[in-house]
Design a protein around this motif. Structure first.
Motif, PDB file in Angstrom:
ATOM      1  N   ASP A   1      -5.185   0.195  -0.635  1.00 51.95           N
ATOM      2  CA  ASP A   1      -4.064   1.140  -0.582  1.00 51.95           C
ATOM      3  C   ASP A   1      -4.620   2.527  -0.305  1.00 51.95           C
ATOM      4  OD1 ASP A   1      -1.912   2.767  -0.822  1.00 51.95           O
ATOM      5  OD2 ASP A   1      -1.198   1.933  -2.715  1.00 51.95           O
TER       6      ASP A   1
ATOM      7  N   ARG B   1       5.250   6.436   4.141  1.00 54.54           N
ATOM      8  CA  ARG B   1       4.172   6.149   5.096  1.00 54.54           C
ATOM      9  C   ARG B   1       4.075   4.637   5.313  1.00 54.54           C
ATOM     10  NH1 ARG B   1      -0.568   8.635   6.497  1.00 54.54           N
ATOM     11  NH2 ARG B   1      -0.619  10.142   4.819  1.00 54.54           N
TER      12      ARG B   1
ATOM     13  N   ARG C   1       6.359  10.175  -0.497  1.00 56.53           N
ATOM     14  CA  ARG C   1       5.689  10.336   0.795  1.00 56.53           C
ATOM     15  C   ARG C   1       4.825   9.114   1.105  1.00 56.53           C
ATOM     16  NH1 ARG C   1       3.664  15.030  -0.171  1.00 56.53           N
ATOM     17  NH2 ARG C   1       1.608  14.361  -0.849  1.00 56.53           N
ATOM     18  N   ALA C   2       4.103   8.632   0.084  1.00 53.38           N
ATOM     19  CA  ALA C   2       3.216   7.480   0.291  1.00 53.38           C
ATOM     20  C   ALA C   2       4.027   6.222   0.627  1.00 53.38           C
ATOM     21  CB  ALA C   2       2.364   7.247  -0.954  1.00 53.38           C
TER      22      ALA C   2
ATOM     23  N   GLU D   1      -5.047  14.231   5.958  1.00 54.34           N
ATOM     24  CA  GLU D   1      -4.049  14.897   6.805  1.00 54.34           C
ATOM     25  C   GLU D   1      -3.702  16.286   6.278  1.00 54.34           C
ATOM     26  OE1 GLU D   1      -1.971  10.757   8.328  1.00 54.34           O
ATOM     27  OE2 GLU D   1      -0.808  12.150   7.101  1.00 54.34           O
TER      28      GLU D   1
ATOM     29  N   ALA E   1      -8.494   2.442  -3.614  1.00 57.56           N
ATOM     30  CA  ALA E   1      -8.114   3.680  -2.923  1.00 57.56           C
ATOM     31  C   ALA E   1      -8.757   3.821  -1.548  1.00 57.56           C
ATOM     32  CB  ALA E   1      -8.473   4.882  -3.789  1.00 57.56           C
TER      33      ALA E   1
ATOM     34  N   SER F   1      -3.284   5.158   0.953  1.00 60.49           N
ATOM     35  CA  SER F   1      -2.313   6.225   1.213  1.00 60.49           C
ATOM     36  C   SER F   1      -2.736   7.579   0.650  1.00 60.49           C
ATOM     37  CB  SER F   1      -0.926   5.820   0.713  1.00 60.49           C
ATOM     38  OG  SER F   1      -0.976   5.373  -0.616  1.00 60.49           O
TER      39      SER F   1
ATOM     40  N   LEU G   1      -5.402   9.008   2.972  1.00 58.01           N
ATOM     41  CA  LEU G   1      -4.830   9.471   4.245  1.00 58.01           C
ATOM     42  C   LEU G   1      -4.087  10.786   4.034  1.00 58.01           C
ATOM     43  CD1 LEU G   1      -3.451   6.165   5.820  1.00 58.01           C
ATOM     44  CD2 LEU G   1      -5.371   7.536   6.630  1.00 58.01           C
ATOM     45  N   ASP G   2      -3.360  10.858   2.939  1.00 57.03           N
ATOM     46  CA  ASP G   2      -2.631  12.074   2.592  1.00 57.03           C
ATOM     47  C   ASP G   2      -3.585  13.265   2.492  1.00 57.03           C
ATOM     48  OD1 ASP G   2       0.103  12.007   2.361  1.00 57.03           O
ATOM     49  OD2 ASP G   2       0.061  12.577   0.243  1.00 57.03           O
TER      50      ASP G   2
ATOM     51  N   PRO H   1       0.820  -1.222   0.000  1.00 58.29           N
ATOM     52  CA  PRO H   1       0.000   0.000   0.000  1.00 58.29           C
ATOM     53  C   PRO H   1       0.853   1.270   0.000  1.00 58.29           C
ATOM     54  CG  PRO H   1      -0.047  -1.040   2.164  1.00 58.29           C
ATOM     55  CD  PRO H   1       0.741  -1.950   1.266  1.00 58.29           C
ATOM     56  N   SER H   2       1.400   1.595  -1.137  1.00 56.26           N
ATOM     57  CA  SER H   2       2.286   2.749  -1.242  1.00 56.26           C
ATOM     58  C   SER H   2       1.816   3.742  -2.298  1.00 56.26           C
ATOM     59  CB  SER H   2       3.704   2.273  -1.584  1.00 56.26           C
ATOM     60  OG  SER H   2       3.680   1.596  -2.829  1.00 56.26           O
ATOM     61  N   GLY H   3       0.538   3.674  -2.625  1.00 55.08           N
ATOM     62  CA  GLY H   3      -0.036   4.680  -3.522  1.00 55.08           C
ATOM     63  C   GLY H   3       0.262   4.480  -4.999  1.00 55.08           C
TER      64      GLY H   3
ATOM     65  N   HIS I   1      -0.804   2.484  -7.250  1.00 55.29           N
ATOM     66  CA  HIS I   1      -1.886   2.153  -8.186  1.00 55.29           C
ATOM     67  C   HIS I   1      -2.512   3.385  -8.830  1.00 55.29           C
ATOM     68  CE1 HIS I   1      -5.565   3.371  -5.950  1.00 55.29           C
ATOM     69  NE2 HIS I   1      -4.676   3.425  -4.988  1.00 55.29           N
TER      70      HIS I   1
END
Lengths: 244, 221
Positions: free
Chosen positions: B80, A126, A122-123, B89, B76, B82, B85-86, A15-17, A19
């Motif tokens: 995942d 995280r 950043r992702a 925040e 989303a 992220s 959340l970004d 899960p690091s963005g 996709h």
């Protein structure tokens, strides 16, 4: 290094963005430059040779900077009291990583791509700080994606070659997967293409690892001008499916 | 953004066309005067829903953020999270302390639910025009959402939907979890959902959230 840990980092389900980014494929599809398997192959080969190679080199160099003194870390009693040498090391490390981060900036002509790279960095960070809470991050909260990849590999106990592989392979599969989603290409055919290009990822990663201590100015600086131009257009589209 | 004083996050999901955006707009109208509120949208096409909310004038522009989902709206909000959340925040950083952030999913299917790492509570919205068999079909949205909204009850006679059947099936699927029948045409509109949201915001945070802010700037080894 641990092969299974490398797989954790390289897994598209991390899960690091990733996709939400197409690596330039959405813009190239819209411009008609990618419309079938051969045109996708040309795109992937070109992307791997340019931004893919840069990403691999900077991920490897970042990981090297973070892991070069690894053998002694945390093993010497009272090491924390010897403030002077460790502070000096920390400062040198922070300086090297900052220089690498600047190096990505100057190699990325498109402001939109710089933003996209930092968003992905950043992702990824995280995810890394949640998965490996002891991760060392000298780069601040918004590093470029290849810098974050180097940080991730170091945190996972991997080496520079692994970091480079994650960077270049991730760029390849991210773009390929976006093409499957946007064009409805046969997923078997696309994965056959990815498998054919995989040895090129090995070669790029090995080269990146061999140069991981080079000065920033000597590291690869390839770019693809259409990726830069397309990214600027894509960023102001009214309707888009991918963030970049 | 400390776990115990950050905004309550409520996800609003449901199939395409069930009225998620209209519900978010109605909630904003009812709650914006009393709660510090922001909205994150996950449209399939990036800014459609965010633009609708802006045009409706229910919230100032700077309190609405759109997130791109790369053709995978369920990814989303579930696999995942992220980018979401970004966005949440960033809103909290920029606007200061908030009471409530509504996260609207892109229209998806009956299996799309929010990750507990992203939201504290979730509302699932279906509509009577989708057929009165939807609650019986179940799926994680219908079965597990903290609140099920069955929307557009004003259309029930036109599409031959039996609200009694939907209520019975929803009860069978959901046990004690609440279900609200809603029509945003006329009164009382979204008031019952707004009341439910007010109760969630008023609740003390029962568990520390399993969530950290963006990684801190740390020192070298």
């Amino acid at each position: 290094m641990s092969l299974s840990t490398l797989l954790v980092l390289a897994d598209g389900r991390l899960p690091s963005g990733a996709h939400a980014h197409s690596g330039g494929v959405e813009a190239a599809v819209s411009a008609g430059r990618i419309h079938d398997l051969p045109t996708l192959e040309s795109f992937l080969v070109g992307r791997t040779a340019t931004t893919g190679t840069v990403a691999a080199a900077f991920a490897a160099a970042t990981c090297r900077a973070l892991t070069s003194g690894r053998s002694g870390v945390g093993t010497v009693p009272h090491a924390r009291d010897e403030a002077t040498p460790s502070d000096g090391d920390g400062a040198r490390l922070a300086e090297r990583v900052a220089a690498l981060d600047d190096g990505i900036d100057v190699r990325t002509a498109s402001p939109a791509l710089r933003v996209a790279s930092r968003a992905q960095g950043r992702a990824l960070l995280r995810a890394v700080t949640r998965i490996w809470p002891a991760a060392t991050n000298p780069a601040g909260p918004n590093p470029h994606h290849p810098i974050a990849t180097g940080i991730a590999a170091a945190a996972a106990g991997l080496g520079p070659g692994d970091a480079a592989l994650v960077a270049v392979y991730g760029g390849l599969t991210g773009s390929a997967s976006a093409a499957v989603r946007l064009l409805g290409l046969d997923p078997y055919a696309v994965h056959a293409l990815v498998a054919r290009l995989a040895p090129e990822c090995d070669r790029v990663a090995a080269d990146a690892a061999a140069r991981a201590d080079d000065p920033v100015d000597d590291l690869p600086a390839g770019s693809a001008i259409l990726l830069d131009l397309d990214a600027e257009q894509h960023a102001i589209w009214e309707v888009r499916l991918f963030a970049s | 953004m400390r776990p115990d004083n950050r905004a309550v996050r409520i996800g609003i999901g449901g199939p395409v066309g069930s009225g998620k955006t209209a519900l978010v707009a109605a909630l904003c109208r009812l709650l914006a005067g009393e709660l510090r509120l922001a909205v994150v949208t996950n449209d399939i096409y990036t800014t459609e829903d965010a633009d609708f909310l802006r045009r409706a004038g229910v919230l100032p522009d700077d309190r609405i953020r759109a997130v791109e989902t790369g053709c995978c709206p369920h990814t989303a909000i579930r696999d995942d999270i992220s980018a979401n959340l970004d966005a949440v925040e960033e809103l909290e950083d920029r606007l200061g302390p908030l009471d409530l952030v509504l996260v609207e999913s892109g229209g998806d299917n009956l299996t799309a639910t929010f990750s507990k790492g992203l939201v504290d509570h979730q509302i699932f919205v279906v509509d009577v025009a989708g057929g009165d068999k939807v609650p019986r079909k179940g799926g994680p949205g219908v079965t597990t959402a903290d609140l099920l909204v069955i929307n557009k009850t004003d259309l029930a006679p036109l599409v031959g939907a039996d609200l009694g059947v939907m209520a019975r099936d929803a009860r069978a699927r959901r046990g004690d979890l609440p279900t609200v029948f809603l029509s945003l045409v006329g009164e009382p509109g979204a008031a019952p959902v707004a009341d439910w949201v007010r109760e969630r915001v008023a609740e003390p945070h029962h568990t520390p959230r399993d969530h950290d802010p963006a990684p801190a700037h740390t020192h070298g080894p």
